[in-house]
Design a protein around this motif. Structure first.
Motif, short mmCIF file in Angstrom:
data_model
loop_
_atom_site.label_atom_id
_atom_site.label_comp_id
_atom_site.label_asym_id
_atom_site.label_seq_id
_atom_site.Cartn_x
_atom_site.Cartn_y
_atom_site.Cartn_z
N ASN A 6 56.97 24.45 94.87
CA ASN A 6 57.63 25.02 93.70
C ASN A 6 57.91 26.50 93.90
OD1 ASN A 6 55.23 23.03 92.21
ND2 ASN A 6 57.39 22.53 92.03
N VAL A 7 56.97 27.22 94.51
CA VAL A 7 57.14 28.65 94.77
C VAL A 7 58.30 28.89 95.74
CG1 VAL A 7 56.06 30.66 95.83
CG2 VAL A 7 54.75 29.24 94.24
N VAL A 8 58.33 28.13 96.82
CA VAL A 8 59.38 28.31 97.83
C VAL A 8 60.75 27.98 97.24
CG1 VAL A 8 60.27 27.32 99.98
CG2 VAL A 8 57.87 28.00 99.82
N GLU A 9 60.84 26.89 96.47
CA GLU A 9 62.12 26.55 95.83
C GLU A 9 62.55 27.64 94.86
OE1 GLU A 9 62.00 21.64 95.80
OE2 GLU A 9 61.18 22.76 94.10
N ASN A 10 61.60 28.21 94.14
CA ASN A 10 61.93 29.25 93.17
C ASN A 10 62.42 30.51 93.86
OD1 ASN A 10 60.48 31.37 90.80
ND2 ASN A 10 61.93 29.78 90.25
N LEU A 11 61.78 30.90 94.96
CA LEU A 11 62.21 32.08 95.69
C LEU A 11 63.59 31.89 96.29
CD1 LEU A 11 58.84 33.12 97.34
CD2 LEU A 11 60.25 34.57 95.86
N CYS A 12 63.89 30.70 96.76
CA CYS A 12 65.24 30.41 97.27
C CYS A 12 66.26 30.64 96.17
CB CYS A 12 65.31 28.98 97.80
SG CYS A 12 66.97 28.45 98.27
N ALA A 13 65.98 30.10 94.97
CA ALA A 13 66.91 30.25 93.85
C ALA A 13 67.05 31.70 93.42
CB ALA A 13 66.43 29.38 92.68
N LEU A 14 65.94 32.42 93.35
CA LEU A 14 65.99 33.84 92.95
C LEU A 14 66.81 34.67 93.94
CD1 LEU A 14 62.31 34.43 91.79
CD2 LEU A 14 64.35 34.48 90.35
N ASN A 15 66.62 34.42 95.22
CA ASN A 15 67.35 35.21 96.21
C ASN A 15 68.85 34.92 96.17
OD1 ASN A 15 65.23 36.71 97.20
ND2 ASN A 15 64.68 35.22 98.77
N ARG A 16 69.22 33.72 95.81
CA ARG A 16 70.65 33.43 95.65
C ARG A 16 71.22 34.15 94.44
NH1 ARG A 16 70.17 26.98 97.24
NH2 ARG A 16 70.57 27.27 99.48
N ILE A 17 70.46 34.20 93.36
CA ILE A 17 70.93 34.88 92.16
C ILE A 17 71.06 36.38 92.40
CG2 ILE A 17 70.28 35.51 89.80
CD1 ILE A 17 69.00 32.69 89.59
N TYR A 18 70.11 36.97 93.12
CA TYR A 18 70.10 38.43 93.34
C TYR A 18 70.83 38.85 94.61
CZ TYR A 18 66.95 39.58 89.47
OH TYR A 18 66.41 39.78 88.22
N GLU A 19 71.46 37.91 95.27
CA GLU A 19 72.14 38.22 96.53
C GLU A 19 73.22 39.28 96.34
OE1 GLU A 19 74.31 35.85 100.26
OE2 GLU A 19 74.01 34.85 98.33
N SER A 20 73.94 39.23 95.22
CA SER A 20 75.03 40.19 95.00
C SER A 20 74.51 41.61 94.77
CB SER A 20 75.89 39.76 93.81
OG SER A 20 75.13 39.77 92.61
N LEU A 21 73.19 41.75 94.52
CA LEU A 21 72.59 43.07 94.37
C LEU A 21 72.03 43.58 95.70
CD1 LEU A 21 72.13 41.53 91.46
CD2 LEU A 21 70.70 43.51 91.02
#
Length: 513
Positions: free
Chosen positions: A81-96
């Protein structure tokens, strides 16, 4: 492949992900949002004459997940769950140009935090953990975020400078924690001031204009107008002084709370004090259009970077993190597979090729493709392991997810096999003094060669990979080498079991072409 068979059991896999449709709210209230906004205003003033870097090397930000369980160890989320969440967060914050890396994933057993991290005891225990761990964005994951207000999905508290989330919101949909990290990095709600005020109530169902200020428990927040050119005080735009303080986030009076669509288009009757119809941004991550949120505005992005670079966030930048190369290769499974099944159900060795740049492997096995029947999850630091006493004569599915501290997005393939209905021979039951060979000498002709040290009666059983018996034959063998013919075997893998009258046996497999 590393042959060290050290296995660390994380726990049974529980399918955990965000709801298909989010219902609930952020527990970061109006008072907290006003404090967050003041920090954003302060950062804006500090950096007003500075150019903020947006290109070049990414900003690496440490995150620590606290995977909380009850006192007996039950209920904890998994590292998956942690790894999946970090993948999603990094995609959301990629533009930053931001990458979150995993500082730590800590398992703690504390019923008070697990059942209600918002309670007095829950907060007290969290603060104890925080005293020695203010070196990352700390996220505490319990059963719920607030037991007395179950509609709260997650929250950020400035008093403790940490985030709390219910476990259903730590998974492949990262928007809940992307919102809370936005708070952590100085973003208030787009609708700040309306957390406890219902627009339809104060406007008499849109028949009267809303007030020019919202008052709640002694706090005043200026109502935001639709007009982006409206002047405020001291030569500043009104949109830079009201609500969230950003001019590129349209006026929003908490119109997303409970929003059901259709689609992601607000079509309600809300108007501002000038009677201008509101058109909120339904995709903004700091709004409550929870099924629609996905992005930040440019001014919000600037505020996030200023907060990260502020003196109060020095601990996020020191020590400097050295990133690891991304993992790009898929996992190559070696055994067991459908074509290379295990020798027995009681001892099954799993093996796959080392994945370049991977530090850890999340290994999962279950009896269905949904991984929720007799499922097991392990965290490994090597590319093989052995499991014992799987269900015999049953289909099994397994997958491996490689990751390192800043690369989390490799999609794990699924492979499957079927266990046979027999065990793997060991020293206690092995038939000694016997050597067995299979030799192919024609398109479908196989020689069975049994070298025995004594004269004895033996039985040979031949099985297909699905466990179905194909041949059962009895042989009288002499001391020395004995030759027998097996005809009409199709190309494939076969398992054999040769036993004597006492039940001792040898087993193995052979391949025909």
């Amino acid at each position: 492949m590393n042959r060290v068979l050290f296995v660390f059991l994380i726990g049974l896999l529980i399918p955990i992900s965000d709801f298909a449709q989010e219902l609930g709210k952020c527990g970061t209230g109006l008072h907290e949002n006003l404090t967050i906004r003041e920090r954003m205003f302060s950062n804006r003033e500090t950096f007003k004459n500075q150019i903020i870097q947006r290109g070049g090397a990414p900003f690496y930000i440490p995150v620590t997940y606290w995977m909380v369980a009850k006192a007996d160890g039950s209920g904890r989320i998994t590292i998956k769950n942690v790894v999946e969440n970090l993948c999603a967060l990094n995609r959301i914050y990629e533009s930053l140009n931001i990458v979150f890396y995993l500082k730590a994933a800590n398992s703690i057993n504390n019923t008070f935090i697990y059942d209600d991290p918002s309670s007095t005891l829950g907060r007290a225990y969290i603060n104890q953990f925080m005293q020695a761990n203010k070196n990352a964005i700390n996220i505490f994951v319990g059963n719920v975020a607030n037991a007395s207000e179950t509609g709260v999905l997650a929250f950020y508290t400035g008093d403790g400078d940490y985030i709390v989330s219910g476990k259903l919101h730590v998974g492949p949909n990262g928007t809940t924690l992307a919102h809370e990290i936005g708070h952590f990095l100085s973003l208030p709600h787009t609708f700040i001031g309306w957390e406890e005020t219902v627009y339809l109530t104060v406007s008499n169902n849109c028949t009267t204009p809303p007030p020019v200020s919202i008052f709640y428990r002694g706090n005043e927040v200026k109502t935001e107008y639709v007009d982006r050119t409206k002047q405020g005080t001291n030569g500043k735009l009104h949109c830079n002084q009201s609500a969230d303080g950003f001019c590129d986030t349209p006026a929003d009076y908490n119109l997303g709370f409970g929003f059901q669509g259709p689609g992601c288009v607000y079509s309600g009757c809300a108007k501002d004090p000038d009677n201008a119809k509101l058109d909120p941004n339904e995709t903004n991550l700091m709004s409550y259009f929870l099924d629609c949120i996905k992005e930040f505005s440019q001014e919000q992005k600037d505020a996030i970077l200023k907060d990260y670079l502020s003196s109060g966030r020095n601990y996020l930048r020191n020590p400097v993190y050295t990133p690891k190369p991304d993992i790009t290769d898929a996992v190559n499974y070696l055994t067991p597979t459908g074509s290379i099944p295990p020798l027995g159900y009681d001892t099954v060795r799993f093996d796959w090729d080392d994945v370049p740049n991977a530090d850890k492997y999340i290994f999962e096995v279950a009896e269905n493709i949904g991984f929720n029947i007799n499922n097991k999850l392990f965290l490994l630091s090597h590319s093989d392991t052995v499991l014992y006493n799987l269900k015999k004569n049953a289909n099994h599915y397994w997958r491996v997810t490689p990751y390192n501290t800043n690369s989390f997005c490799v999609v794990s393939k699924i492979t499957n096999f079927r266990t046979p209905s027999w065990t793997v021979a060991n020293e206690n039951i092995e038939l000694s003094g016997l050597t067995v060979y299979f030799r192919q000498y024609g398109e479908s002709k196989i020689s069975l060669i049994i070298h025995s040290e004594t004269e004895q009666s033996l039985q040979m059983q031949l099985f297909a990979t699905d466990g179905q018996g194909i041949i059962t034959k009895n042989y009288k063998v002499q001391s020395g080498s004995n030759y027998f013919e097996l005809d009409n075997l199709q190309a494939g893998i076969y398992f054999y079991r040769i036993s004597d009258h006492s039940g001792k046996f040898n087993s193995g497999k052979f391949l025909t072409f």
